[in-house]
Motif scaffolding. Structure first.
Motif, PDB file in Angstrom:
ATOM      1  N   ARG A 235       0.830  -1.210   0.000  1.00 12.42           N
ATOM      2  CA  ARG A 235       0.000   0.000   0.000  1.00 12.42           C
ATOM      3  C   ARG A 235       0.861   1.254   0.000  1.00 12.42           C
ATOM      4  NH1 ARG A 235      -3.418   1.294   5.285  1.00 12.42           N
ATOM      5  NH2 ARG A 235      -1.407   2.159   5.896  1.00 12.42           N
ATOM      6  N   THR A 236       1.897   1.258   0.842  1.00 12.95           N
ATOM      7  CA  THR A 236       2.775   2.422   0.922  1.00 12.95           C
ATOM      8  C   THR A 236       3.407   2.709  -0.441  1.00 12.95           C
ATOM      9  OG1 THR A 236       3.251   1.902   3.227  1.00 12.95           O
ATOM     10  CG2 THR A 236       4.803   3.369   2.103  1.00 12.95           C
ATOM     11  N   LYS A 245      -2.231   9.700  -1.135  1.00 10.02           N
ATOM     12  CA  LYS A 245      -1.962   9.500   0.283  1.00 10.02           C
ATOM     13  C   LYS A 245      -2.273   8.050   0.625  1.00 10.02           C
ATOM     14  CE  LYS A 245      -3.578  14.109   1.446  1.00 10.02           C
ATOM     15  NZ  LYS A 245      -4.711  14.838   2.017  1.00 10.02           N
ATOM     16  N   GLU A 246      -1.651   7.537   1.673  1.00 14.51           N
ATOM     17  CA  GLU A 246      -1.949   6.152   2.066  1.00 14.51           C
ATOM     18  C   GLU A 246      -3.400   5.990   2.486  1.00 14.51           C
ATOM     19  OE1 GLU A 246       1.849   5.053   4.479  1.00 14.51           O
ATOM     20  OE2 GLU A 246       0.801   3.225   3.891  1.00 14.51           O
ATOM     21  N   VAL A 251      -5.322  -1.938   0.280  1.00 13.04           N
ATOM     22  CA  VAL A 251      -4.878  -3.165  -0.377  1.00 13.04           C
ATOM     23  C   VAL A 251      -5.576  -4.340   0.301  1.00 13.04           C
ATOM     24  CG1 VAL A 251      -2.913  -4.716  -0.722  1.00 13.04           C
ATOM     25  CG2 VAL A 251      -2.665  -2.251  -1.153  1.00 13.04           C
ATOM     26  N   ILE A 252      -6.197  -5.176  -0.497  1.00 16.39           N
ATOM     27  CA  ILE A 252      -6.881  -6.360   0.039  1.00 16.39           C
ATOM     28  C   ILE A 252      -6.286  -7.592  -0.628  1.00 16.39           C
ATOM     29  CG2 ILE A 252      -9.078  -7.591   0.263  1.00 16.39           C
ATOM     30  CD1 ILE A 252     -10.488  -4.882   0.188  1.00 16.39           C
ATOM     31  N   THR A 538      -5.626  -4.026   4.483  1.00 17.07           N
ATOM     32  CA  THR A 538      -4.821  -3.011   5.180  1.00 17.07           C
ATOM     33  C   THR A 538      -5.663  -2.081   6.049  1.00 17.07           C
ATOM     34  OG1 THR A 538      -4.816  -1.505   3.271  1.00 17.07           O
ATOM     35  CG2 THR A 538      -2.950  -3.029   3.502  1.00 17.07           C
ATOM     36  N   LEU A 539      -6.980  -2.086   5.855  1.00 15.09           N
ATOM     37  CA  LEU A 539      -7.807  -1.284   6.755  1.00 15.09           C
ATOM     38  C   LEU A 539      -8.170  -2.052   8.023  1.00 15.09           C
ATOM     39  CD1 LEU A 539     -10.239   0.656   4.416  1.00 15.09           C
ATOM     40  CD2 LEU A 539      -8.271   1.515   5.688  1.00 15.09           C
TER      41      LEU A 539
END
Lengths: 797, 181
Positions: A235-236, A245-246, A251-252, A538-539
């Motif tokens: 993701r970064t 922005k992040e 990302v899944i 990522t969430l």
């Protein structure tokens, strides 16, 4: 995380779930076809991307004509490197490492292509069939340049440059010396040289690469589905390359059909798809085909090492020097010294060699870029153990004796190696002795002699492995790479007393959900059936460094264990308050029940985890003064600079001189991976790694011709081992805990590859020793073996 | 390319779809019928991940056009477990840890399930031979072989009528047969 929690994690835990061969919680969906891999995720109205790839290894791009392709009904866009340069940032690889030259690449090549399979354009269409049809109609005019295909030639003066921003193809060059190597060589009775050449291989996950990008224009937000080992670093990188922005990217990672190191980097195709989704305001998906995967995903292992050992006549190694060379391919997705540096670091292996020096060179070539593949340091154990065997041959000593003379014993630990690595809690001498004993080594030696008289060429190979598993932040700092080795996890007890947990690692077959369940059950004290693990979003997951090396166990599962222990502290504090006890010190949570120790007996209190959770969430006024409602623990943990596992592989081979065919087996591995989270899964990892190593030694080979054409871009040409060629492997476990890590975990699953390469190669050299043959290169294909036999018989005449 | 109507009979149900004549059976099963348990690993008939049964015979669905399957019974991995219960072979693979990433697993289950019906008493070498058309990158095959052996034992116990001796495993047997085709 408090020191007290880590201390209790390391020293004072009895396990009920950890250490059990708990059947995997992942299996039901995988066995019934209900698992969701990348290509199983339905995204309405998604377009399909496909890539136009260079047929040349090295060529200038003059012009790309896209109009014919655009005219195909169903085609939505055809884009090139020029377009992507407007929409994305280039990737710059420039860690501050002495002797390593910075490299930069655009998202797709603009001026020239650098290997057979390099992507030059992307076609987006309504379906994959149409996209592939149209890709055939994209006309690229090239001026073919001379291809650089040999790493040694690549580094010479006057060779065409793979990367024209550099002054040489020698992209990385370092030297290292410890002790008095020259002095030791002067003292030596004998100097033994050995050569090791490993061939190019590739990962071949059964599921190829792919991604789906969904751009939400209203929210200015990208959802990126991709099977990735490292969701957060992905993701970064993706956000940075897209100028987002992040917070604008999630990302899944769904279920992953194997990765083996190939699913770490953000590849150019994936970035292209993400950028196009934003530009076209349409969801786009990409699934690479097998030919693309073999030709253009990532390659590995093309390493060359030459050793010189200074030895006394009784077999003691005084000093070691190694020259290492590695073929890095055409682009830099990782620092060019990243993989081969670890090989150099590990070469002294389990032996007392304090006087050690090396020189390591890495060259660019017009071949598919190199990346880490399960055991990027795979060649190391073959080199170390092959050198030991060379010493034994030269001095006419038994190879086991030479090992024993030089090997570290328990008295020598903790041991700081010549490359400043700290060995603790390892058992090389024990695994060697156990292997030699259990394999009936001496009996087999006699049998070998007897069979040789009958014209049968059997050989025994031994390979002891020191396996670097978990790389802590301290390791990255020492290596000069901007990475960290910490991991993060959360454990949340829900109002009904069931437990959700997550960490930053992402599995691709290792069984993380199972072992994390076991770790939560023991760390907290609940029933494993009440635990659910959530990875890859990522969430949802805490920011962690993902899965690479063998860090999953110590970093991923270890951190989860610590988080569960933190949650337990709160649970017991609430329990003590409800039971009107002054402290929770006599309370324990066992299988979800709060128990109290009185007169040396654990007795039920009538409270269970559900009761505590109900109080924490629904009756916060009943909590101790000042305590927050809910029960959630977040923990970040940075493992030691490095953890090591160790093992000894021992096997027998028979070499059929007439056909050059090698049969492998019996095969025994004695390993010490510390506390086993789940013995059945440890064995599964060991079996898989060993098979991958054996396949690499005997069959797998990425072949390029002199023009840089890839000749092995189908599974009929790139040969994987099948069930017929893979031998039955016996395993013995030692289980010496690491005293610095949560639960004594060490990590494992790459050492099998390392041991297999060394054991099989050494066994074949042993089998052919009557002919004076030593195998110095892989793969040990029938044609290579026959050529060695032919050469040897000519010499004999 | 022009689409044509095709009627497919998959796992005992009829599906009327419109597909391009060149569309692979594997793609139609996955995309048009929505059964994504059949995996596509190589699209050139080597890896075996896409194995389904066509009229009870293991077939690589990536080497066949969907229109060729018209009039034939197609069975996919989704049909094997019934009522949330793994069948004998699936259960044995689960117990023996005969899968890791699971991507090759549906193809292996379809291949070996059919094999066991025709070869109820295989030796280890027989099993390895039958399995050699399916590639697995994770397991080194050993635990898959152990799982198939275990399933064969359960099948053998069932066919000899030793229902009580088979224990829990035999209770799954009725789901392991092929009456759903």
């Amino acid at each position: 995380m408090s020191d007290a929690v880590l201390d209790s994690a390391v020293h004072h835990q009895t396990f009920t779930a950890i250490g059990q061969s708990m059947p995997r919680v992942e299996d039901y969906r995988l066995l019934t076809g209900t698992a969701k891999y990348l290509d199983d995720i339905e995204v309405p109205h998604a377009l399909h991307a496909t890539f136009v790839r260079s047929p040349y290894a090295h060529a200038r791009i003059f012009r790309i004509q896209t109009d014919q392709a655009m005219a195909v009904p169903g085609v939505v866009a055809v884009v090139t490197g020029q377009d992507l340069a407007r929409w994305t940032q280039p990737a710059r690889m420039a860690p501050p490492i002495e002797g390593l030259f910075p490299m930069e690449m655009t998202t797709l090549p603009i001026d020239k292509v650098r290997f057979d399979g390099d992507p030059v354009a992307c076609v987006v269409a309504a379906d994959r069939y149409t996209a592939e049809d149209a890709a055939e109609l994209v006309m690229v005019e090239y001026e073919v340049l001379p291809a650089v295909t040999d790493m040694f030639a690549a580094a010479e003066e006057g060779t065409p440059l793979v990367d024209e921003t550099l002054s040489s193809n020698l992209v990385s060059h370092q030297t290292y010396a410890k002790g008095n190597v020259a002095g030791r060589f002067a003292e030596a009775d004998v100097i033994v040289e050995a050569t090791f050449s490993q061939h190019r291989q590739t990962h071949v996950p059964m599921e190829t690469r792919g991604c789906v990008a969904v751009w939400d224009d209203g929210r200015q937000h990208l959802t990126f589905y991709i099977g990735t080992q490292v969701p957060h670093p992905m993701r970064t990188t993706l956000a940075a390359r897209m100028g987002l922005k992040e917070t604008q990217v999630n990302v899944i990672s769904p279920d992953i059909g194997g990765a083996f190191g190939q699913k770490i980097a953000l590849y150019r195709e994936e970035l292209t798809v993400a950028a196009l989704a934003r530009e076209l305001h349409r969801p786009i998906r990409w699934r690479e085909d097998r030919m693309e995967n073999l030709r253009a995903a990532s390659h590995a292992r093309e390493d060359f090492v030459k050793t010189r050992a200074a030895v006394t006549k009784d077999g003691r190694i005084l000093a070691l020097h190694a020259d290492l060379f590695s073929d890095f391919g055409a682009y830099s997705f990782f620092p060019a010294n990243y993989m081969i540096r670890v090989v150099a670091m590990l070469l002294p292996g389990p032996y007392k060699i304090q006087d050690y020096s090396y020189e390591v060179k890495v060259a660019l070539t017009n071949k598919c870029p190199a990346g880490p593949m399960r055991a990027p340091m795979a060649i190391a154990s073959w080199v170390t153990e092959g050198t030991i065997d060379a010493v034994a041959r030269k001095l006419k000593l038994d190879p086991v004796e030479v090992r024993r003379i030089n090997m570290l014993k328990q008295d020598d630990l903790p041991y700081l190696t010549a490359t400043t690595e700290l060995y603790e809690d390892i058992t090389p001498r024990e695994t060697l002795d156990r292997a030699v004993h259990s394999f009936d080594y001496h009996v087999r030696r006699k049998e070998q002699e007897r069979l040789r008289v009958q014209g049968k060429y059997r050989g025994i190979g031994i390979c002891s492995v020191i396996e670097s598993t978990t790389y802590g932040s301290e390791f990255y700092r020492k290596a000069g790479i901007s990475g960290t080795g910490h991991e993060a996890a959360w454990v949340r007890i829900e109002p009904t007393g069931v437990v959700n947990a997550s960490a930053g690692i992402m599995g691709s077959g290792q069984g993380y959900e199972t072992v994390m369940t076991q770790a939560v059950a023991d760390g907290l004290g609940c029933n494993p059936h009440d635990v659910a693990i959530h990875l890859g979003n990522t969430l949802l997951a805490p920011y962690g460094m993902g899965s690479r090396g063998s860090r999953g166990a110590v970093a991923g599962v270890g951190t989860t264990f610590l988080a569960a222990q933190q949650a337990r502290i709160k649970v017991l504090a609430i329990a003590a308050h409800l039971l009107k006890l002054r402290s929770s010190k006599d309370l324990q949570l066992t299988d979800g029940q709060v128990v109290l120790e009185t007169d040396g007996q654990w007795r039920p209190t009538g409270l269970n985890l559900r009761d505590i959770a109900q109080t924490a969430y629904l009756n916060p006024l009943a909590l101790p003064d000042g305590m927050e409602p809910g029960i959630e623990a977040h923990v970040a943990y940075d493992p030691p600079a490095m953890t090591y596992s160790n093992s000894t592989h021992i096997c027998e081979v028979e070499v059929h001189l007439d056909t050059g065919v090698i049969s492998v087996g019996p095969y025994l591995v004695v390993e010490d991976a510390g506390t086993m989270l789940n013995p059945q899964l440890v064995e599964g990892q060991l079996l898989g790694a060993t098979a991958l190593g054996i396949g690499g030694v005997l069959f797998e080979h990425v072949v390029y011709d002199e023009n840089g054409q890839n000749l092995t871009a189908s599974l009929m040409d790139y040969l994987l081992p099948t069930a017929v060629e893979t031998p039955e492997i016996q395993m013995i476990h030692m289980g010496t805990p690491n005293h610095r890590t949560p639960a004594g975990i060490k990590g494992m699953s790459e050492g099998g590859v390392m041991g297999a390469i060394g054991a099989v190669c050494n066994a074949v050299s042993d089998a052919l020793s009557p002919l004076g043959i030593v195998v110095e290169q892989q793969p040990l294909s029938p044609s290579y073996i026959k050529s060695l036999v032919k050469k040897a018989s000519k010499t004999a005449r | 390319m022009n689409e044509v109507p095709v009627t497919l009979w998959v796992n005992g149900q009829t599906y009327a779809v419109r597909v391009s004549p060149r569309k692979l059976l594997s793609d139609v099963i996955r995309e048009d019928i929505g059964l994504t348990g059949t995996h596509v690993g190589c699209e050139h008939g080597v890896c075996g991940a896409c194995t389904v049964w066509v009229d009870d015979r293991p077939t690589r669905s990536c080497l066949m056009f969907a229109i060729q399957a018209e009039g034939h019974a197609v069975t996919t991995i989704e049909a094997l477990a019934q009522h949330g219960q793994l069948n004998v072979l699936q259960q044995a693979l689960h117990e023996e840890h005969g899968l890791q990433c699971g991507f090759c697993t549906p193809g292996i289950v379809m291949t070996m399930e059919a094999y066991l019906h025709e070869h109820p008493n295989p030796t280890v070498d027989d099993i390895r031979d039958a399995l050699s058309g399916n590639l697995c990158r994770c397991t080194g095959y050993q635990n898959i072989v152990a799982g198939v052996q275990k399933a064969a034992r359960v099948f053998a116990q069932n066919s000899s009528g030793a229902t009580s001796a088979a224990g829990n495993e035999s209770t799954h047997l009725s789901e392991g047969g092929r009456e759903y085709v």
